[in-house]
Design a protein around this motif. Structure first.
Motif, PDB file in Angstrom:
ATOM      1  N   ASP A  43      14.473  -3.442  11.559  1.00  0.00           N
ATOM      2  CA  ASP A  43      13.977  -2.368  12.431  1.00  0.00           C
ATOM      3  C   ASP A  43      13.162  -2.979  13.584  1.00  0.00           C
ATOM      4  OD1 ASP A  43      13.680   0.308  13.180  1.00  0.00           O
ATOM      5  OD2 ASP A  43      11.899   0.622  11.929  1.00  0.00           O
TER       6      ASP A  43
ATOM      7  N   HIS B 111      14.027  -2.535  17.487  1.00  0.00           N
ATOM      8  CA  HIS B 111      13.059  -2.008  18.471  1.00  0.00           C
ATOM      9  C   HIS B 111      12.957  -2.943  19.674  1.00  0.00           C
ATOM     10  CE1 HIS B 111      10.828   0.185  14.994  1.00  0.00           C
ATOM     11  NE2 HIS B 111      11.841   0.891  15.448  1.00  0.00           N
TER      12      HIS B 111
ATOM     13  N   HIS C 111      19.077   3.716  17.784  1.00  0.00           N
ATOM     14  CA  HIS C 111      18.125   4.593  17.083  1.00  0.00           C
ATOM     15  C   HIS C 111      18.614   6.038  17.037  1.00  0.00           C
ATOM     16  CE1 HIS C 111      15.184   1.488  16.442  1.00  0.00           C
ATOM     17  NE2 HIS C 111      14.505   2.369  15.708  1.00  0.00           N
TER      18      HIS C 111
ATOM     19  N   HIS D 165      15.804   3.858   7.143  1.00  0.00           N
ATOM     20  CA  HIS D 165      15.924   3.789   8.613  1.00  0.00           C
ATOM     21  C   HIS D 165      16.316   2.389   9.103  1.00  0.00           C
ATOM     22  CE1 HIS D 165      14.787   4.341  12.820  1.00  0.00           C
ATOM     23  NE2 HIS D 165      13.998   3.286  12.701  1.00  0.00           N
TER      24      HIS D 165
ATOM     25  N   ASN E 175      19.797   1.065  11.034  1.00  0.00           N
ATOM     26  CA  ASN E 175      19.759   0.347  12.318  1.00  0.00           C
ATOM     27  C   ASN E 175      20.507  -0.972  12.217  1.00  0.00           C
ATOM     28  OD1 ASN E 175      18.383   1.881  14.265  1.00  0.00           O
ATOM     29  ND2 ASN E 175      16.403   1.383  13.359  1.00  0.00           N
TER      30      ASN E 175
END
Ligand SMILES: NC(=O)c1ccc[n+]([C@@H]2O[C@H](COP(=O)([O-])OP(=O)(O)OC[C@H]3O[C@@H](n4cnc5c(N)ncnc54)[C@H](O)[C@@H]3O)[C@@H](O)[C@H]2O)c1
Ligand SMILES: [Zn+2]
Length: 364
Positions: free
Chosen positions: A173, A177, A242, A256, A260
Motif C-alpha cells: 500500500d 501511494h 486506488h 486494501h 492494490n
C-alpha cells in the motif's frame, strides 16, 4: 497555483511514544480495535499517558469501517467530549476516528487535539486528509482538511507484531501511494521528493521486514516511509489503482493493500501503453536508478512475488468469477466516480477500467 500542506506535527524516532506523557491533556478517548486491546498493545500505549489523565476506550473498530460503526463511535465521542482523541491502530482505526470526529464536530462538539498512532506501515492515514468509510458495498472516500490529525506519533515498536502477510499488504500500500502520487496529474517537485524517498525505503526495507518481523531498523524505516508517502498523496492525490481497489474492496472484502498489490502491474501496464502517461513512469524509473519504466514494472512484479502476493484477482480465491462478471460494470462505474480518479495521470473511460479489471482477474 500549487500548494503543499502539512498540518500534522510528527513525533518519531527513539522512544517516540514517550511524547504522549508530555501532552497537556487529561480527558482522553482512544479509538482502537479488539486485537490491539486484547494483545496488550493498548496496555503498552496507556502506560505512557499523561499523569492523572483518565481515558475511555472504543475498541469495536473492524477492518474497512462501516458508516454504522462510525455513527456508534461518534455517539461515544460526543458523550465523552475528550480534550485528546487518540486513534490507535491501522488505517481502519485511524479512518474510523477521523469520520467519527467529523460527525461529532458537525453535531456541535468542540474539536479536541487529534493524535494518530499507527500500528501498521501502512496507509499514511496519520497525516492524510483522506478517510475511507464503507457504506453498503461502496467504499466512500472522504477528503477534507478537517480530517488530517493534529499530531502523528510514529512508534515502530507497535508494528512489531504485524504478521508477514499484513506486513506485505500494508507495505505494498505504501508503494502504491508513493507511485500514484508521483505519476499523479497534480504532482509537484515537493510531492515527487517525498514519493521517491518512500519508494527507495520500500525497495530495501519491505522485503527485510517481511522476512524478519523483528528487523526493527526496517520496521522503523517502513513506518516512516508510510508517513512520507501519506504526505505525498495527501498533496498530490492518488489514481485509478486506488479507485479500483476501493470498488472491489467494498464488494469482496479483500485487504486494501493486497488489492492494490494485485492490481498494480495491470494498472502500470495500461499507463505504459498510453503516450500521455508513460513519461512520468520513465522519470520515476530513472530517479530510482533503473534503466526504464519496463524495468520498474518488472521489479514491482518481482517484489510482489517475493512477498507471496497473488498475480491475479482470481487467485485470491474469494472473488467468485460469475459474481465478478455480473458486477463488472458497476465496479468500473464506482471506480470511475471514485475521488482518486481525477488525479490519475490520464483520463480513463469506463471501458478502460473494465479492460484492466478483466486482465487483472485473468492474470494476463
Ligand atoms: N485514510 C487514508 O489515507 C487511507 C489510505 C489508504 C488506505 N486506507 C484505508 O485503511 C484501511 C486499511 O488499513 P490497514 O491496511 O492499516 O489495515 P487495518 O487497519 O484494516 O488492519 C488490518 C489488520 O491488521 C491488524 N493489526 C493492526 N495493527 C497490528 C499490529 N501492530 N499487530 C498485529 N496486527 C495488527 C488489525 O487488527 C486488522 O486485523 C482500509 O479501510 C483502507 O481503505 C486509508
Ligand atoms: Zn492505500
Amino acid at each position: 497555483m500549487n500548494a503543499y500542506k502539512m498540518k500534522t506535527e510528527l513525533f518519531f524516532g527513539f522512544r517516540a511514544v514517550e511524547h504522549l506523557s508530555e501532552m497537556p491533556y487529561r480527558n482522553l478517548l482512544i479509538i482502537t480495535d479488539g486485537f490491539l486491546e486484547s494483545s496488550g498493545a493498548l496496555a503498552k500505549l496507556v502506560q505512557h499517558l499523561p499523569a492523572g489523565a483518565r481515558y475511555e476506550t472504543y475498541s469495536n473498530v473492524r477492518p474497512d469501517p462501516s458508516q454504522e460503526l462510525v455513527d456508534e463511535g461518534a455517539a461515544v465521542l460526543t458523550r465523552v467530549r475528550p480534550d485528546l482523541l487518540v486513534a490507535f491502530g491501522g488505517g481502519s482505526c485511524i479512518d474510523a476516528a477521523k469520520a467519527m470526529l467529523l460527525s461529532a464536530c458537525e453535531g456541535g462538539m468542540e474539536r479536541p487535539y487529534f493524535l494518530a498512532v499507527p500500528t501498521t506501515a501502512g496507509t499514511g492515514s496519520e497525516v492524510t486528509n483522506f478517510a475511507v468509510v464503507t457504506r453498503g458495498s461502496d467504499k466512500v472516500v472522504l477528503i477534507d482538511d478537517f480530517l488530517a490529525p493534529d499530531g502523528a506519533l510514529l512508534e515502530a515498536d507497535f508494528t512489531r507484531t504485524v504478521p508477514p502477510a499484513v506486513t506485505a499488504d500494508t507495505g505494498m500500500d505504501v508503494l502504491t501511494h508513493a507511485l500514484e502520487a508521483y505519476v499523479s496529474s497534480t504532482a509537484t517537485s515537493f510531492t515527487d521528493a517525498m514519493a521517491v524517498k518512500a519508494l527507495r525505503i520500500v525497495c530495501t526495507d519491505l522485503p527485510a521486514a517481511f522476512r524478519d518481523g523483528m528487523a526493527m531498523r526496517s520496521r522503523t524505516r517502513m513506518i516512516e516511509a508510510s508517513c512520507i508517502a501519506g504526505i505525498a498523496f495527501t498533496n498530490a492525490g492518488l489514481g485509478i489503482n486506488h479507485s479500483l481497489a476501493h470498488a472491489l474492496g467494498g464488494r469482496f472484502h479483500v485487504a486494501h493493500g493486497r488489492l492494490n498489490a494485485v492490481l498494480l502491474p495491470y494498472v502500470i501496464r495500461f499507463h505504459l501503453g498510453r503516450s500521455d502517461c508513460r513519461e512520468a513512469y520513465e522519470r520515476l524509473a530513472v530517479e530510482l536508478g533503473m534503466a526504464d519504466a519496463d524495468e520498474l514494472l518488472t521489479r514491482i512484479c518481482a517484489l510482489r512475488a517475493d512477498l507471496g502476493i497473488e498475480n491475479s484477482l482470481s487467485e485470491l480465491g474469494c472473488i467468485d468469477a460469475a459474481r465478478f462478471e455480473a458486477e463488472l460494470s458497476a465496479i468500473a462505474e464506482a471506480a470511475q466516480h471514485d475521488r482518486c480518479t481525477p488525479t490519475n495521470p490520464c483520463a480513463v473511460s469506463k471501458q478502460d477500467l473494465v479492460n484492466i479489471l478483466r486482465d487483472a482477474f485473468a492474470g494476463r
